[in-house]
Design a protein around this motif. Structure first.
Motif, PDB file in Angstrom:
ATOM      1  N   ILE A  82      -7.689  -8.631   1.093  1.00 52.50           N
ATOM      2  CA  ILE A  82      -8.924  -9.049   0.420  1.00 52.50           C
ATOM      3  C   ILE A  82      -9.016  -8.398  -0.959  1.00 52.50           C
ATOM      4  N   ALA A  83      -8.684  -7.106  -1.016  1.00 50.55           N
ATOM      5  CA  ALA A  83      -8.734  -6.391  -2.293  1.00 50.55           C
ATOM      6  C   ALA A  83      -7.689  -6.919  -3.272  1.00 50.55           C
ATOM      7  N   GLN A  84      -6.506  -7.288  -2.770  1.00 50.27           N
ATOM      8  CA  GLN A  84      -5.457  -7.844  -3.636  1.00 50.27           C
ATOM      9  C   GLN A  84      -5.900  -9.172  -4.240  1.00 50.27           C
ATOM     10  N   VAL A  85      -6.476 -10.034  -3.416  1.00 48.25           N
ATOM     11  CA  VAL A  85      -6.930 -11.343  -3.905  1.00 48.25           C
ATOM     12  C   VAL A  85      -7.977 -11.161  -5.002  1.00 48.25           C
ATOM     13  N   GLN A  86      -8.870 -10.191  -4.798  1.00 47.46           N
ATOM     14  CA  GLN A  86      -9.898  -9.931  -5.813  1.00 47.46           C
ATOM     15  C   GLN A  86      -9.288  -9.310  -7.071  1.00 47.46           C
ATOM     16  N   ARG A  87      -8.367  -8.368  -6.902  1.00 49.59           N
ATOM     17  CA  ARG A  87      -7.797  -7.640  -8.027  1.00 49.59           C
ATOM     18  C   ARG A  87      -6.942  -8.540  -8.913  1.00 49.59           C
ATOM     19  N   TYR A  88      -6.168  -9.447  -8.307  1.00 51.37           N
ATOM     20  CA  TYR A  88      -5.218 -10.242  -9.078  1.00 51.37           C
ATOM     21  C   TYR A  88      -5.709 -11.658  -9.369  1.00 51.37           C
ATOM     22  N   GLU A  89      -7.004 -11.900  -9.183  1.00 50.28           N
ATOM     23  CA  GLU A  89      -7.557 -13.219  -9.505  1.00 50.28           C
ATOM     24  C   GLU A  89      -7.368 -13.503 -10.994  1.00 50.28           C
ATOM     25  N   GLY A  90      -6.654 -14.582 -11.292  1.00 52.30           N
ATOM     26  CA  GLY A  90      -6.413 -14.982 -12.672  1.00 52.30           C
ATOM     27  C   GLY A  90      -5.325 -14.199 -13.382  1.00 52.30           C
ATOM     28  N   VAL A  91      -4.645 -13.273 -12.691  1.00 47.55           N
ATOM     29  CA  VAL A  91      -3.600 -12.462 -13.315  1.00 47.55           C
ATOM     30  C   VAL A  91      -2.284 -13.228 -13.341  1.00 47.55           C
ATOM     31  N   GLU A  92      -1.695 -13.320 -14.525  1.00 48.37           N
ATOM     32  CA  GLU A  92      -0.439 -14.063 -14.699  1.00 48.37           C
ATOM     33  C   GLU A  92       0.756 -13.225 -14.254  1.00 48.37           C
ATOM     34  N   TRP A  93       1.739 -13.902 -13.679  1.00 50.31           N
ATOM     35  CA  TRP A  93       2.965 -13.250 -13.200  1.00 50.31           C
ATOM     36  C   TRP A  93       4.167 -14.054 -13.693  1.00 50.31           C
ATOM     37  N   GLU A  94       5.251 -13.367 -14.025  1.00 50.52           N
ATOM     38  CA  GLU A  94       6.449 -14.032 -14.531  1.00 50.52           C
ATOM     39  C   GLU A  94       7.622 -13.747 -13.601  1.00 50.52           C
ATOM     40  N   ASP A  95       8.344 -14.799 -13.157  1.00 50.01           N
ATOM     41  CA  ASP A  95       9.478 -14.596 -12.259  1.00 50.01           C
ATOM     42  C   ASP A  95      10.736 -14.269 -13.067  1.00 50.01           C
ATOM     43  N   LYS A  96      11.857 -14.093 -12.371  1.00 50.32           N
ATOM     44  CA  LYS A  96      13.093 -13.671 -13.023  1.00 50.32           C
ATOM     45  C   LYS A  96      13.651 -14.725 -13.975  1.00 50.32           C
ATOM     46  N   SER A  97      13.215 -15.965 -13.816  1.00 50.61           N
ATOM     47  CA  SER A  97      13.690 -17.027 -14.697  1.00 50.61           C
ATOM     48  C   SER A  97      12.765 -17.254 -15.884  1.00 50.61           C
ATOM     49  N   GLY A  98      11.722 -16.458 -15.986  1.00 50.77           N
ATOM     50  CA  GLY A  98      10.795 -16.589 -17.110  1.00 50.77           C
ATOM     51  C   GLY A  98       9.658 -17.555 -16.866  1.00 50.77           C
ATOM     52  N   ASN A  99       9.556 -18.109 -15.657  1.00 49.52           N
ATOM     53  CA  ASN A  99       8.468 -19.031 -15.329  1.00 49.52           C
ATOM     54  C   ASN A  99       7.193 -18.244 -15.045  1.00 49.52           C
ATOM     55  N   LYS A 100       6.098 -18.651 -15.658  1.00 49.69           N
ATOM     56  CA  LYS A 100       4.836 -17.947 -15.499  1.00 49.69           C
ATOM     57  C   LYS A 100       3.878 -18.735 -14.611  1.00 49.69           C
ATOM     58  N   SER A 101       3.117 -18.002 -13.807  1.00 50.23           N
ATOM     59  CA  SER A 101       2.154 -18.645 -12.912  1.00 50.23           C
ATOM     60  C   SER A 101       1.073 -17.635 -12.547  1.00 50.23           C
ATOM     61  N   ILE A 102       0.064 -18.118 -11.838  1.00 49.37           N
ATOM     62  CA  ILE A 102      -0.967 -17.245 -11.273  1.00 49.37           C
ATOM     63  C   ILE A 102      -0.802 -17.341  -9.761  1.00 49.37           C
ATOM     64  N   PRO A 103      -0.015 -16.438  -9.174  1.00 49.43           N
ATOM     65  CA  PRO A 103       0.438 -16.618  -7.803  1.00 49.43           C
ATOM     66  C   PRO A 103      -0.480 -16.076  -6.707  1.00 49.43           C
ATOM     67  N   VAL A 104      -1.442 -15.219  -7.071  1.00 50.59           N
ATOM     68  CA  VAL A 104      -2.315 -14.646  -6.045  1.00 50.59           C
ATOM     69  C   VAL A 104      -3.680 -15.311  -6.135  1.00 50.59           C
ATOM     70  N   LYS A 105      -3.935 -16.166  -5.149  1.00 54.49           N
ATOM     71  CA  LYS A 105      -5.200 -16.893  -5.105  1.00 54.49           C
ATOM     72  C   LYS A 105      -5.770 -16.806  -3.695  1.00 54.49           C
ATOM     73  N   ASN A 106      -7.026 -17.135  -3.584  1.00 54.21           N
ATOM     74  CA  ASN A 106      -7.684 -17.122  -2.280  1.00 54.21           C
ATOM     75  C   ASN A 106      -7.339 -18.400  -1.526  1.00 54.21           C
ATOM     76  N   ASP A 107      -6.054 -18.538  -1.246  1.00 58.89           N
ATOM     77  CA  ASP A 107      -5.516 -19.744  -0.622  1.00 58.89           C
ATOM     78  C   ASP A 107      -4.267 -19.341   0.160  1.00 58.89           C
ATOM     79  N   VAL A 108      -4.282 -19.520   1.468  1.00 58.34           N
ATOM     80  CA  VAL A 108      -3.175 -19.064   2.307  1.00 58.34           C
ATOM     81  C   VAL A 108      -1.869 -19.764   1.958  1.00 58.34           C
ATOM     82  N   ASP A 109      -1.938 -21.048   1.604  1.00 62.08           N
ATOM     83  CA  ASP A 109      -0.718 -21.769   1.233  1.00 62.08           C
ATOM     84  C   ASP A 109      -0.068 -21.126  -0.001  1.00 62.08           C
ATOM     85  N   VAL A 110      -0.885 -20.764  -0.970  1.00 64.46           N
ATOM     86  CA  VAL A 110      -0.378 -20.146  -2.195  1.00 64.46           C
ATOM     87  C   VAL A 110       0.177 -18.751  -1.896  1.00 64.46           C
TER      88      VAL A 110
END
Length: 331
Positions: A166-194
């Motif tokens: 719960i704290a992780q979902v709140q902390r990383y809401e809207g935080v951008e993340w970049e994978d090893k290939s340089g692709n950027k996304s917002i991967p931590v959302k309040n959604d189990v599928d994500v």
């Protein structure tokens, strides 16, 4: 801040064909040599590994076969690298477990004497992991700012895990993340599928990760001599590999996944040949390819396969039978 150095400290990183220390090869090496007087000397070399680079590796580091076809082999530049590292201590990220062992394998294959007996080794990853612990207790303190009481009590641990998520979902809401290939996304959302997608980036087919999905959703081996190869393609050219895995010391769920892939493959063969080839899973032992040993810890069980004593009616000759005969008699 300048590092307090008594002699050069060489930070180095390798890009390789894979992660098997014994068999994979270097495709790029970069060295930053920090000198005691504060200077920095840098050397970066592309290297022809004298083997094909698996696509899964190329997608990670961006180096393809075409990029290194005209590059020197490691043997051709081994002495140059050894001279550059002369009298330097070694540093890297996860270097003690990977980069240094791989580099030593390459020096040994090239016949270059690279002495590491009197060098110091600094692994930055070890400092990170040991100073910033990755236990549930540490996570609970970091994310929830509370001390975990009764750690290792099942109920206390599971409730702490729930609160940490719960704290992780709140902390990383809207935080951008970049994978090893340089692709950027917002991967931590309040959604189990994500969250499922982000916490299973390796895309394992089985939980042990012996088989994974590649970028096209194809099952490929992640270990051994067939690492990076499609499971179906391996079964086509070396059907006995299936029997070796089924009899080897692999997890039962891994065997179940392998059995399903094998059964689907045999059923497809049967359909393509108009039903002339009998589909087979692990339960139909008589139609499995003959097993052979591939070395390592995953050895076939003693005594080989146990076939039914009941006499079975001979079926039509298949391509697999002909290939097995050709392999057996080397014709």
């Amino acid at each position: 801040m300048i590092l307090n150095l008594k002699r050069p400290l060489a930070f180095f990183d390798l890009e390789t064909t894979g992660v098997n220390v014994a068999s994979d090869r270097i495709v790029e090496i970069s060295i930053l040599k920090a000198m005691p007087d504060g200077r920095e000397l840098v050397k970066t070399l592309r290297i022809n590994p004298e083997m094909l680079i698996p696509l899964s590796s190329s997608l990670l580091h961006g180096i393809y076969d075409e990029d290194i076809k005209d590059a020197p082999t490691f043997k051709q530049v081994a002495q140059e690298i050894a001279d550059f590292l002369m009298e330097a201590d070694l540093a890297g990220y996860n270097s003690n477990k990977f980069d240094i062992p791989v580099l030593m394998e390459e020096f040994l294959r090239a016949g270059v004497n690279f002495d590491i007996e009197n060098r110091k080794f600094v692994d930055v990853q070890n400092i990170f992991h040991q100073m910033e612990q990755r236990t549930l207790k540490a996570a609970y303190k970091f994310y929830c700012d509370r001390t975990l009481e009764n750690a290792h009590s099942a109920e206390a641990d599971v409730r702490a895990t729930y609160e940490v998520l719960i704290a992780q979902v709140q902390r990383y809401e809207g935080v951008e993340w970049e994978d090893k290939s340089g692709n950027k996304s917002i991967p931590v959302k309040n959604d189990v599928d994500v969250l499922h997608q982000f916490t299973n980036l390796n895309r394992p087919v089985d939980f042990a990760g012996r088989v994974i999905y590649d970028e096209n959703g194809v099952e490929v081996f992640s270990f051994g001599k067939h690492k990076g190869k499609s499971v179906i393609e391996v079964f086509k050219i070396e059907p006995s590999y299936y029997s070796w895995m089924m009899q080897g010391d692999f997890p039962l769920y891994t065997k179940r996944c392998i059995e399903k892939i094998w059964t689907d493959y045999r059923n497809a063969q049967s359909n393509n040949r108009g039903g002339n080839v009998k589909a087979s899973g692990a339960s139909n032992v008589a139609s499995q390819p003959k097993s052979k040993s591939y070395g390592g810890n995953n050895k076939p069980q003693s005594g080989g396969q146990h076939f039914s004593k009941a006499k079975e009616k001979s079926g039509p000759i298949t391509d697999d039978m002909l290939k097995s005969l050709q392999d057996k008699f080397k014709k």
